[in-house]
Design an enzyme around this catalytic site. Sequence first.
Site, PDB file in Angstrom:
ATOM      1  N   LYS A   4      -4.441 -11.482  -5.631  1.00 46.35           N
ATOM      2  CA  LYS A   4      -5.669 -11.790  -4.886  1.00 46.35           C
ATOM      3  C   LYS A   4      -6.798 -10.852  -5.316  1.00 46.35           C
ATOM      4  CE  LYS A   4      -5.021  -8.743  -0.928  1.00 46.35           C
ATOM      5  NZ  LYS A   4      -5.082  -8.499   0.496  1.00 46.35           N
TER       6      LYS A   4
ATOM      7  N   LYS B 164     -10.445  -5.332  -2.768  1.00 50.08           N
ATOM      8  CA  LYS B 164     -11.310  -4.158  -2.868  1.00 50.08           C
ATOM      9  C   LYS B 164     -10.571  -2.976  -3.473  1.00 50.08           C
ATOM     10  CE  LYS B 164     -13.666  -5.043   1.411  1.00 50.08           C
ATOM     11  NZ  LYS B 164     -13.731  -4.692   2.819  1.00 50.08           N
TER      12      LYS B 164
ATOM     13  N   LYS C  45       0.823  -1.213   0.000  1.00 47.97           N
ATOM     14  CA  LYS C  45       0.000   0.000   0.000  1.00 47.97           C
ATOM     15  C   LYS C  45       0.854   1.258   0.000  1.00 47.97           C
ATOM     16  CE  LYS C  45      -4.411  -1.609   1.437  1.00 47.97           C
ATOM     17  NZ  LYS C  45      -5.118  -2.154   2.569  1.00 47.97           N
TER      18      LYS C  45
HETATM   19  P1  TYM Z   1     -10.410  -6.846   5.277  1.00 45.35           P
HETATM   20  O1  TYM Z   1     -11.705  -6.147   5.446  1.00 45.35           O
HETATM   21  O2  TYM Z   1      -9.419  -6.254   4.341  1.00 45.35           O
HETATM   22  O3  TYM Z   1     -10.668  -8.351   4.857  1.00 45.35           O
HETATM   23  C1  TYM Z   1     -11.641  -9.128   5.522  1.00 45.35           C
HETATM   24  C2  TYM Z   1     -11.325 -10.613   5.382  1.00 45.35           C
HETATM   25  O4  TYM Z   1     -11.377 -11.013   4.008  1.00 45.35           O
HETATM   26  C3  TYM Z   1     -10.239 -11.806   3.711  1.00 45.35           C
HETATM   27  N1  TYM Z   1      -9.912 -11.668   2.278  1.00 45.35           N
HETATM   28  C4  TYM Z   1      -9.752 -12.696   1.433  1.00 45.35           C
HETATM   29  N2  TYM Z   1      -9.851 -14.028   1.605  1.00 45.35           N
HETATM   30  C5  TYM Z   1      -9.662 -14.816   0.524  1.00 45.35           C
HETATM   31  N3  TYM Z   1      -9.361 -14.345  -0.709  1.00 45.35           N
HETATM   32  C6  TYM Z   1      -9.254 -13.020  -0.930  1.00 45.35           C
HETATM   33  N4  TYM Z   1      -8.990 -12.563  -2.155  1.00 45.35           N
HETATM   34  C7  TYM Z   1      -9.454 -12.116   0.165  1.00 45.35           C
HETATM   35  N5  TYM Z   1      -9.418 -10.768   0.306  1.00 45.35           N
HETATM   36  C8  TYM Z   1      -9.712 -10.507   1.608  1.00 45.35           C
HETATM   37  C9  TYM Z   1      -9.137 -11.235   4.603  1.00 45.35           C
HETATM   38  O5  TYM Z   1      -8.090 -12.165   4.787  1.00 45.35           O
HETATM   39  C10 TYM Z   1      -9.901 -10.973   5.880  1.00 45.35           C
HETATM   40  O6  TYM Z   1      -9.985 -12.133   6.673  1.00 45.35           O
HETATM   41  N6  TYM Z   1      -6.858  -6.811   8.656  1.00 45.35           N
HETATM   42  C11 TYM Z   1      -8.155  -7.454   8.540  1.00 45.35           C
HETATM   43  C12 TYM Z   1      -9.184  -6.846   9.452  1.00 45.35           C
HETATM   44  C13 TYM Z   1      -8.901  -7.013  10.919  1.00 45.35           C
HETATM   45  C14 TYM Z   1      -8.823  -8.246  11.651  1.00 45.35           C
HETATM   46  C15 TYM Z   1      -8.577  -7.874  13.004  1.00 45.35           C
HETATM   47  C16 TYM Z   1      -8.919  -9.573  11.300  1.00 45.35           C
HETATM   48  C17 TYM Z   1      -8.720  -6.017  11.826  1.00 45.35           C
HETATM   49  N7  TYM Z   1      -8.527  -6.518  13.075  1.00 45.35           N
HETATM   50  C18 TYM Z   1      -8.448  -8.849  14.011  1.00 45.35           C
HETATM   51  C19 TYM Z   1      -8.762 -10.549  12.301  1.00 45.35           C
HETATM   52  C20 TYM Z   1      -8.525 -10.173  13.627  1.00 45.35           C
HETATM   53  C21 TYM Z   1      -8.571  -7.378   7.064  1.00 45.35           C
HETATM   54  O7  TYM Z   1      -7.823  -7.718   6.217  1.00 45.35           O
HETATM   55  O8  TYM Z   1      -9.799  -6.914   6.756  1.00 45.35           O
END
Ligand code: TYM
Length: 331
Positions: free
Chosen positions: A194, A197, A112
């Site tokens: 991957k 968003k 990023k």
């Molecule tokens: P976020 O909102 O970016 O993603 C949410 C979840 O979606 C999964 N994900 C995917 N899984 C499979 N294939 C993909 N292409 C793909 N893109 C996204 C992410 O792995 C995630 O599980 N940092 C975290 C948010 C967070 C969090 C936490 C998670 C904040 N605090 C504490 C666990 C525990 C995140 O990536 O959100």
Amino acid sequence: VKKVFSGIQPTGNLHLGNYFGAVKRWIDLQNSNYDVTYCIVDLHSITLPQKPLELKENILRICATLLACGIDPQKSTLFLQSSVREHSELCWILSCNTTMARLTHLPQYKEKSEKMKEIPLGLYLYPVLQAADIMLHKANLVPVGEDQIQHIQLAQSLTKNFNHRFGPTFPTCEPMISEDLSSRIKSLRDPTKKMSKSDPDPKSCVMLTDSPDQITSKIKKAVTDFTSAVTFDPQNRQGVANLLTIHSLASNKSIEQICDESQRLDTGQYKFKVAEAIIEHFNPIRLKIDDYLKNPDYLWSILDIGNEKAQEVAEKTMNEIILLFLFLGGG
Ligand code: TYM
């Protein structure tokens, strides 16, 4: 009872990667014998610029989506990160125990920040706040997609350091990542990346709220290869393997069964089957999202209940931490 914790950012709508990589499994866990807490991580989302009104709308949108997907507030605690101040407080304490070297190499930060001239400090701290989320709730298990492994490893090492200095306080959390390809759904335009968003090409992602026509058109344009048979070969045919994975997850059929059924089709014809399966799975969810969004007061009331429960847990942990500091300071 093991404690499950995970979070999701309120940035626009969810895509298939978020759903199959995380949310679908959140629902399975809620229906098993676990204590589950899921957090809408708005503080994480402001590491990149957000317009306040849009953010508020997106919080409701994610809340509606999670409920439409099957999160049951009777079984899961669903809450908003910013309403529980202890998340930021623990983040600060942990950041004093994290080295800059450790954070600089984390892939999400690197990816990023590379594109930015002025990098916000919050983007750098992002994984520390994530560790604070997990530790504050004393989570044992963290269901996430594969892209989050390094962040969970940071939480593990911060836990280890803390317990080493102050005595056993936090359990060591384990990431829950499924073995199949659901933990790494790929971009439809470039199956080496991957699904994300932040991808500027809207055709790279199917969103849960896409209309049947949008879904069909995106899947039709999905990048595959020059072989026309439908075969599952994730090494050499990533695009087709990604479609088969999505198809299998959306239809609950095994990949072998789908390959068998698709023997007479070329990949172009097969894409219509994939689109059909996605539409069938997500149409009811999309309609439910619309319904929930008609009732924002209800959505806020669900979050209020979750916030209160999460607040109780957070306060308890924070009091424990402060006592440890005072005790060691005095002794
Ligand atoms: P976020 O909102 O970016 O993603 C949410 C979840 O979606 C999964 N994900 C995917 N899984 C499979 N294939 C993909 N292409 C793909 N893109 C996204 C992410 O792995 C995630 O599980 N940092 C975290 C948010 C967070 C969090 C936490 C998670 C904040 N605090 C504490 C666990 C525990 C995140 O990536 O959100």
